[in-house]
Write an enzyme that holds these catalytic residues in place. Structure first.
Site, PDB file in Angstrom:
ATOM      1  N   CYS A 134       5.865   1.911   5.642  1.00  0.00           N
ATOM      2  CA  CYS A 134       4.944   2.060   4.519  1.00  0.00           C
ATOM      3  C   CYS A 134       3.906   0.937   4.513  1.00  0.00           C
ATOM      4  CB  CYS A 134       5.705   2.088   3.196  1.00  0.00           C
ATOM      5  SG  CYS A 134       6.666   0.592   2.873  1.00  0.00           S
ATOM      6  N   CYS A 182      -5.604   4.971  -9.135  1.00  0.00           N
ATOM      7  CA  CYS A 182      -6.301   5.636  -8.038  1.00  0.00           C
ATOM      8  C   CYS A 182      -7.546   4.846  -7.654  1.00  0.00           C
ATOM      9  CB  CYS A 182      -6.712   7.058  -8.440  1.00  0.00           C
ATOM     10  SG  CYS A 182      -5.317   8.200  -8.627  1.00  0.00           S
ATOM     11  N   ASP A 232      22.527  -0.199   4.751  1.00  0.00           N
ATOM     12  CA  ASP A 232      21.528  -0.674   3.795  1.00  0.00           C
ATOM     13  C   ASP A 232      22.156  -1.804   2.973  1.00  0.00           C
ATOM     14  OD1 ASP A 232      18.723   0.736   2.589  1.00  0.00           O
ATOM     15  OD2 ASP A 232      19.734  -0.667   1.247  1.00  0.00           O
ATOM     16  N   ASP A 267      13.665   2.222   8.630  1.00  0.00           N
ATOM     17  CA  ASP A 267      12.683   2.469   7.570  1.00  0.00           C
ATOM     18  C   ASP A 267      12.754   1.321   6.569  1.00  0.00           C
ATOM     19  OD1 ASP A 267      10.922   3.505   5.709  1.00  0.00           O
ATOM     20  OD2 ASP A 267      12.318   5.003   4.932  1.00  0.00           O
ATOM     21  N   CYS A 280      -8.321   3.317 -15.253  1.00  0.00           N
ATOM     22  CA  CYS A 280      -6.954   3.141 -14.781  1.00  0.00           C
ATOM     23  C   CYS A 280      -6.992   2.661 -13.336  1.00  0.00           C
ATOM     24  CB  CYS A 280      -6.211   4.474 -14.887  1.00  0.00           C
ATOM     25  SG  CYS A 280      -4.656   4.540 -13.992  1.00  0.00           S
ATOM     26  N   CYS A 323      -1.441  12.358 -16.696  1.00  0.00           N
ATOM     27  CA  CYS A 323      -1.823  11.897 -15.360  1.00  0.00           C
ATOM     28  C   CYS A 323      -1.768  13.098 -14.421  1.00  0.00           C
ATOM     29  CB  CYS A 323      -0.886  10.795 -14.873  1.00  0.00           C
ATOM     30  SG  CYS A 323      -1.232  10.262 -13.188  1.00  0.00           S
ATOM     31  N   CYS A 361     -10.063  13.124 -12.791  1.00  0.00           N
ATOM     32  CA  CYS A 361      -9.308  12.507 -13.872  1.00  0.00           C
ATOM     33  C   CYS A 361     -10.236  11.739 -14.797  1.00  0.00           C
ATOM     34  CB  CYS A 361      -8.252  11.563 -13.298  1.00  0.00           C
ATOM     35  SG  CYS A 361      -7.278  10.691 -14.562  1.00  0.00           S
ATOM     36  N   PHE A 371      18.324   0.622   7.107  1.00  0.00           N
ATOM     37  CA  PHE A 371      17.610   0.627   5.823  1.00  0.00           C
ATOM     38  C   PHE A 371      17.629   2.063   5.287  1.00  0.00           C
ATOM     39  CE2 PHE A 371      15.701  -2.463   8.716  1.00  0.00           C
ATOM     40  CZ  PHE A 371      15.863  -3.655   8.013  1.00  0.00           C
ATOM     41  N   GLN A 410      11.392   8.343  -2.243  1.00  0.00           N
ATOM     42  CA  GLN A 410      10.032   8.592  -1.780  1.00  0.00           C
ATOM     43  C   GLN A 410       9.206   9.152  -2.926  1.00  0.00           C
ATOM     44  OE1 GLN A 410       8.718   7.603   0.952  1.00  0.00           O
ATOM     45  NE2 GLN A 410      10.536   7.122   2.176  1.00  0.00           N
TER      46      GLN A 410
END
Length: 415
Positions: A373, A77, A299, A347, A74, A152, A68, A279, A252
């Site tokens: 996560c 990443c 949730d 989750d 940026c 992107c 990129c 969740f 996601q």
């Protein structure tokens, strides 16, 4: 001193993706570097422990060219300069090391790449620069400055047109003179955009925004969740169900990521007949689990639960799903409420689910499947379950945020 070059040898890549130099007993962090590289750097006045990379004198044999043109400017990443195999080994090692720090021993599976076609949701920022010009793009690395971008390469092709639409919306909103966050999601039938940061708007600007939405054929445009224009309700496919997205809802990051996580959850819940999905969001697990099992889905997000309830009504061939709104941080399910389930899936957001996990640890649920996560909060929650008598049988890292240090995982606990 600022402006004075400092030559460093990189010892290893840290958990945030920066190269780490061990100098005089201190760790110095140099972005975009790899282990064993010798580099020229300069001090970062705003971050004393960091150094700016000036040049690489001796490159690692694992270094590759980034793909990129915005890489290093940026901040999206952290890693495009590392060969795939050592990069994936590094991500897996983050999970191993974090569990070890919590004194948890468990086999960690090879990492599963779930980038797929790319990111299907993105948040673009629109800001006026010091020259008064409008910039639409991503935040610069370690800065609040905005790097305007034209494309992107890590985005799903389904987001084609997102940048053009965001720029057009930002132009209409220039008179507001406020920083904007423009969240774009690729639904199955078009782009769903929610704009935040505008404050109250006059009717003329709302009308202009509607014209932009029509011109760019957006599925829906909302402002702080309030409808501006909807051409069609934006939907996504989850198993055999079609789910209408609530404005600005969580999804996601990649379609492959959702499918990978869901497949692991189904595999680890195999044989369970009555499952609690905690969740649950808009139902990426519940709607798939219900092909074979009865599901209770909870949730705190009312919009997500409403969408899930409608999807349940509209989808044939599912086992019963009871979807209800409940704040599991303030009102976690207690052992008495958990006694009829033979598996629980949870989750939670990045902060984990400590209150709920403490109740799970006191329950007799035979199988608990965790989706996380955040490796650090997972390790904390896992330790609670282990201390409560569970055995951590498996951990599978999942990489849907390729080129970043962010990693997800699915784990199975058995009593």
């Amino acid at each position: 001193m600022p402006g004075v070059a400092e030559r460093l040898t990189i010892d290893h890549v840290g958990q945030r993706g920066d190269g780490v130099s061990l100098t005089n007993g201190a760790s110095l962090f140099v972005p975009y570097t790899l282990a064993h590289e010798i580099v020229e750097t300069e001090r970062d006045d705003e971050h004393p422990e960091r150094r700016r990379l000036l040049q690489i004198d001796t490159a690692s044999p694992e270094r590759i060219d980034p793909f990129c043109t915005y890489f290093t400017r940026c901040g999206g990443c952290a890693i495009q300069h590392w060969q795939p195999d050592p990069y994936q080994a590094w991500k897996r090692q983050i999970v191993i090391d974090t569990l070890a720090q919590a004194k948890i021993t468990c086999p960690v599976d090879p990492i599963v790449d779930a980038h797929g076609a790319g990111r299907r949701r993105v948040t673009l920022h629109a800001r006026r620069g010091s020259d008064g010009g409008l910039r639409v793009g991503f935040a610069a690395s370690a800065s609040h400055a905005i790097i305007a971008i034209d494309a992107c390469p890590i985005l799903d092709p389904a987001l084609d047109g997102a940048l053009d639409a965001a720029r057009a919306l930002a132009e209409v909103l220039k008179p507001v003179s406020k920083p904007l966050d423009i969240q774009v999601t690729a639904a199955s039938n078009g782009l769903d955009i929610d704009v935040r940061g505008t404050g109250p708007l006059p009717t003329a600007i709302i009308t202009a925004l509607s014209r932009i939405a029509e011109a760019h054929k957006l599925a829906r445009l909302t402002r702080h969740g309030e409808l501006v224009l909807m051409r069609v309700p934006p939907v996504v496919t989850m198993g055999s169900a079609q789910v209408t997205l609530p404005p600005g809802s969580f999804l996601q990051a990649t379609a492959a990521g959702e499918e990978t996580l869901a497949a692991l959850v189904l595999q680890l819940c195999k044989g369970a007949k009555n499952i609690a999905d905690l969740f649950c969001g808009i139902g990426p697990f519940a709607l798939r689990l219900a092909t074979k099992s009865k599901v209770t889905a909870l949730d705190s997000d009312g919009g997500a639960i409403t969408s899930l309830q409608q999807a349940i009504k509209d989808t044939k061939g599912l086992k019963p799903i009871k979807a209800e709104m409940r704040d599991l941080f303030r009102r976690p399910l207690v052992p008495q409420e958990l006694r009829d389930f033979d598996a629980v899936v949870f989750d939670p957001p990045r902060q984990g689910a400590q209150a709920q996990v403490e109740r799970l640890a006191a329950s007799k649920i035979p199988v608990v499947v965790a989706v996380s996560c955040n490796v650090q909060t997972f390790a904390r929650d896992a330790k609670i379950l282990i201390d409560g008598g569970y055995k951590l049988e498996s951990v599978t890292p999942v990489d849907q945020f390729r080129h970043t240090p962010h990693i997800e995982l699915v784990a199975r606990f058995k009593r």
